[in-house]
Scaffold this active site. Structure first.
Site, PDB file in Angstrom:
ATOM      1  N   TYR A  54       0.819  -1.208   0.000  1.00  0.00           N
ATOM      2  CA  TYR A  54       0.000   0.000   0.000  1.00  0.00           C
ATOM      3  C   TYR A  54       0.854   1.260   0.000  1.00  0.00           C
ATOM      4  CZ  TYR A  54      -2.963   3.806   1.493  1.00  0.00           C
ATOM      5  OH  TYR A  54      -3.597   5.020   1.558  1.00  0.00           O
ATOM      6  N   ASN A 196       1.654  10.749   6.256  1.00  0.00           N
ATOM      7  CA  ASN A 196       0.961  10.015   7.306  1.00  0.00           C
ATOM      8  C   ASN A 196       1.502  10.434   8.661  1.00  0.00           C
ATOM      9  OD1 ASN A 196       0.031   6.592   6.429  1.00  0.00           O
ATOM     10  ND2 ASN A 196      -1.084   8.472   6.267  1.00  0.00           N
ATOM     11  N   ARG A 284     -13.190  30.164  47.716  1.00  0.00           N
ATOM     12  CA  ARG A 284     -13.046  29.018  48.615  1.00  0.00           C
ATOM     13  C   ARG A 284     -12.710  27.733  47.871  1.00  0.00           C
ATOM     14  NH1 ARG A 284     -18.032  26.530  51.320  1.00  0.00           N
ATOM     15  NH2 ARG A 284     -18.955  28.512  50.666  1.00  0.00           N
ATOM     16  N   PHE A 329      -2.165   6.304  12.407  1.00  0.00           N
ATOM     17  CA  PHE A 329      -2.363   7.698  12.002  1.00  0.00           C
ATOM     18  C   PHE A 329      -3.647   8.287  12.555  1.00  0.00           C
ATOM     19  CE2 PHE A 329      -3.624   4.802   8.506  1.00  0.00           C
ATOM     20  CZ  PHE A 329      -5.004   4.885   8.689  1.00  0.00           C
ATOM     21  N   GLU A 414     -12.168   6.059   4.576  1.00  0.00           N
ATOM     22  CA  GLU A 414     -11.767   6.623   5.869  1.00  0.00           C
ATOM     23  C   GLU A 414     -13.047   7.108   6.540  1.00  0.00           C
ATOM     24  OE1 GLU A 414      -9.021   9.399   4.247  1.00  0.00           O
ATOM     25  OE2 GLU A 414      -7.739   7.786   3.508  1.00  0.00           O
TER      26      GLU A 414
END
Length: 508
Positions: A54, A196, A284, A329, A414
C-alpha cells in the site's frame, strides 16, 4: 545562540519539546541511521518480489487497488505531496511548525517507516536552518494523518511549496537555496511516510498545553491576589482538607495558594472578628477547580508526550522485515487530549471571571463599587468585567468537544475520523481569551490590595502587584481601559506571573 538538544528517537521529554518550540535546535545521537537502513532494505526486497504494498506500488485511500509500475514509483510519491497540499487558512505560527518538523523527524528516525536517513536529515536541516514551511492551518480531519498540512511541509523538502526564511515567505526552492540546502529526491514510500502521521495535531495540542500550563500558574497567582484583595480566608487551603480527598491536582493547587498567601499582613489583619463565615466558591473552591484543571493538563501531557515519541504512519516495517498495514495515524488520543485541555482553559477563565465579578461587587468584596472612588462619576472596572464575561462565555462554546464529531472522507474508505487537528487548533484562541481574562483580574486584584494600604500582601504577591504597576498605573479616575488590559495580557503571555516556584507544574 539557540540551545541545541540531542534527543534519541522515542525518548523526547516534555521540557525538550517546549524548548524546540521556543527555538532550540535538534540533533540525533550517533548510530541513529542503522534502523532506518535496515527498514529501507527490507522494503526494497518486498518491492523486488512483486508484492503489492500500500502506497508504495499502489494508489492511496480508495485507490489502493490500483497497481503502480516500478518506473513510476518516484513520481507516485511526488504526486502525493502535490495533490494533498490542499490546505487553506492562515499559516501556522513558527513555534508550531518547529515542533512539527521535530516530531516528524523523531518519528521517522524510529526506523519503522522505511525512509532513508536523508529524509530525516532534510527535516532536521529545515528546523535548524530556520526554513519553516508555510503550512495553512485548516484542512485536516486528524485521520490518515494530518495529510494536507504535512503535504505543505513536505513540498519544501523537494524544493516546492512555500517557506518562511526570516520574515519572508519564499518559494520553497528559493528558501532552500538561501539556507544552503539542496532539495530531496523522494524514494519509495517516503512521500507517504511524510504525510501520514499525527505530528500537526500533536504539535498544535502541545503548544496549547504549554500555554495552558502558563495560564494555570498565572491563574493561581491572580486567584491568590484576588483572595487577599477581597479579604478572603486561607483556611480552605489547609492541607488537611485536601488530604482527605486525595486528588493530586487539588493538593498541589492548595499548596500553591498557601505558598502565595503566606506572610500576608492583609490576611493577618482579619483572622479575628471577620463576620463572613465562608467565602464564595470562586475563592473558597479554588483548589478543587484549579486542581481538577491541573489533573486534566497532566493527563493530556502524558498522552501528548507518548504521541510525540510515537510512529504514526502506515504501513510500517517491523524489525523482522514484515510490512504491516494499520491505523496509527488515527489521532483519537490527540483529539481527547486537546478536548481536555480546552475544558481546563475554559474553567481557568470561568473561575477568574467570577473573581473579577466578586471584586467589583461592593456587597461581596467590601471594596468600593467597581474598585474606584467617586463611583458614579467614575465607572472603574464595570465594563472590564463585561469583557471578561464575554470572553469566558466564548470559551464555553469553543470548549465543546471536537472528538465526538466525524465525517467520512476518501469515498468512505476513511469512515471515522478524529477531528484532532481542529480540536487542537482552537486552543490558541481559547488561551488568548484566558490571558485577557487573567489580565483583567490581575488589574483588579492589584487595585483591591491597594485599598488596604498601608497593609501589604505576601512577598510573592507584592512582586506580582509591582509587575502590574510597571505597565498600568493605579485607577484613580476613569481613563482608557483597553491599553492597561493589553499591557498586562502581554505580561501574562510571557509568563510574568507564572515563574514563581510553585508545587503545581505539569511535571510536579
Amino acid at each position: 545562540m539557540a540551545k541545541h538538544l540531542t534527543i534519541a528517537p522515542g525518548q523526547a521529554e516534555l521540557a525538550q519539546l517546549r524548548a524546540i518550540a521556543e527555538g532550540a535546535t535538534l540533533g540525533l545521537p550517533q548510530g541513529w541511521q542503522a534502523p532506518l537502513e535496515r527498514a529501507v532494505a527490507a522494503l526494497a526486497a518486498r518491492i523486488d518480489s512483486g508484492e503489492a504494498l500500500y502506497g508504495v506500488n499502489t494508489g492511496f485511500g480508495k485507490l489502493a487497488s490500483q497497481r503502480i509500475g516500478r518506473d513510476d514509483l518516484a513520481k507516485l510519491q511526488r504526486n502525493l505531496l502535490r495533490s494533498h497540499a490542499a490546505g487553506i487558512g492562515p499559516f501556522l505560527p513558527a513555534p508550531v511548525v518547529r515542533l512539527i518538523l521535530a516530531l516528524k523527524a523523531l518519528s521517522l528516525a524510529r526506523g519503522a517507516s522505511a525512509v532513508r536517513p536523508a529524509v530525516v536529515e532534510g527535516l532536521l536541516a529545515l528546523l535548524n536552518a530556520g526554513v519553516l514551511p508555510a503550512i495553512p492551518a485548516k484542512g485536516s480531519v486528524g485521520a490518515s494523518g494530518d495529510l494536507a498540512p504535512l503535504a505543505h511541509l513536505s513540498l519544501v523538502l523537494i524544493g516546492e511549496g512555500e517557506a518562511f526564511f526570516g520574515d519572508e515567505v519564499l518559494p520553497g526552492a528559493e528558501a532552500l537555496q538561501r539556507a544552503g540546502l539542496a532539495p530531496l529526491e523522494l524514494g519509495p514510500k517516503e512521500g507517504l511516510a511524510l504525510l501520514n502521521g499525527t505530528q500537526v495535531s500533536t504539535a498544535l495540542a502541545l503548544t496549547g498545553l504549554f500555554a495552558a500550563d502558563r495560564l494555570w500558574r498565572s491563574g493561581i497567582t491572580a486567584g491568590a491576589l484576588s483572595t487577599d484583595a477581597a479579604r478572603g480566608s486561607d483556611t480552605p487551603f489547609d492541607p488537611r482538607i485536601h488530604a482527605l480527598r486525595n486528588q493530586p491536582g487539588q493538593i498541589a493547587a492548595a499548596a500553591a495558594l498557601r505558598a502565595l498567601l503566606s506572610g500576608s499582613a492583609i490576611r493577618d489583619s482579619h483572622r479575628e472578628g471577620d463576620s463572613r463565615v465562608q467565602d464564595p466558591y470562586c475563592l473558597r473552591c479554588q483548589p478543587q477547580v484549579m486542581g481538577a484543571c491541573l489533573d486534566l493538563l497532566r493527563n493530556a501531557a502524558a498522552t501528548l508526550t507518548r504521541e510525540a515519541n510515537a510512529v504514526t504512519d502506515n504501513p510500517l516495517v517491523t524489525e523482522e522485515g514484515e510490512v504491516l498495514s494499520g491505523g496509527n495515524f488515527h489521532a483519537e488520543p490527540v483529539a481527547f487530549a486537546a478536548d481536555t485541555i480546552a475544558l481546563a482553559l475554559a474553567e481557568i477563565g470561568a473561575l477568574s471571571e467570577r473573581r473579577i465579578a466578586l471584586l467589583t461587587d461592593p456587597v461581596l468584596s467590601t471594596l468600593p463599587a467597581f474598585l474606584v472612588r467617586e463611583g458614579g462619576l467614575n465607572s472603574g472596572f464595570m465594563i472590564a468585567q463585561v469583557t471578561a464575561a464575554a470572553l469566558a462565555s466564548e470559551n464555553k462554546s469553543l470548549a465543546h468537544p471536537r472528538s465526538v464529531d466525524s465525517l467520512p472522507t476518501s469515498a468512505n474508505q476513511e469512515d471515522h475520523v478524529s477531528m484532532a487537528t481542529g480540536a487542537a487548533l482552537r486552543l490558541a484562541e481559547m488561551a488568548d481569551n484566558v490571558a485577557a481574562i487573567l489580565a483583567i483580574e490581575l488589574l483588579e486584584g492589584a487595585q483591591g490590595v491597594e485599598f488596604h494600604r498601608p497593609l501589604t500582601t505576601s512577598t510573592p504577591l507584592e512582586a506580582a502587584l509591582r509587575a502590574v504597576r510597571a505597565v498600568a498605573a493605579p485607577w484613580e479616575e476613569d481613563r482608557h481601559m483597553a491599553p492597561d488590559i493589553a499591557a498586562v495580557k502581554r505580561l501574562v503571555e510571557h509568563g510574568a506571573f507564572a515563574g514563581i516556584d510553585l508545587p503545581g507544574s505539569l511535571s510536579a
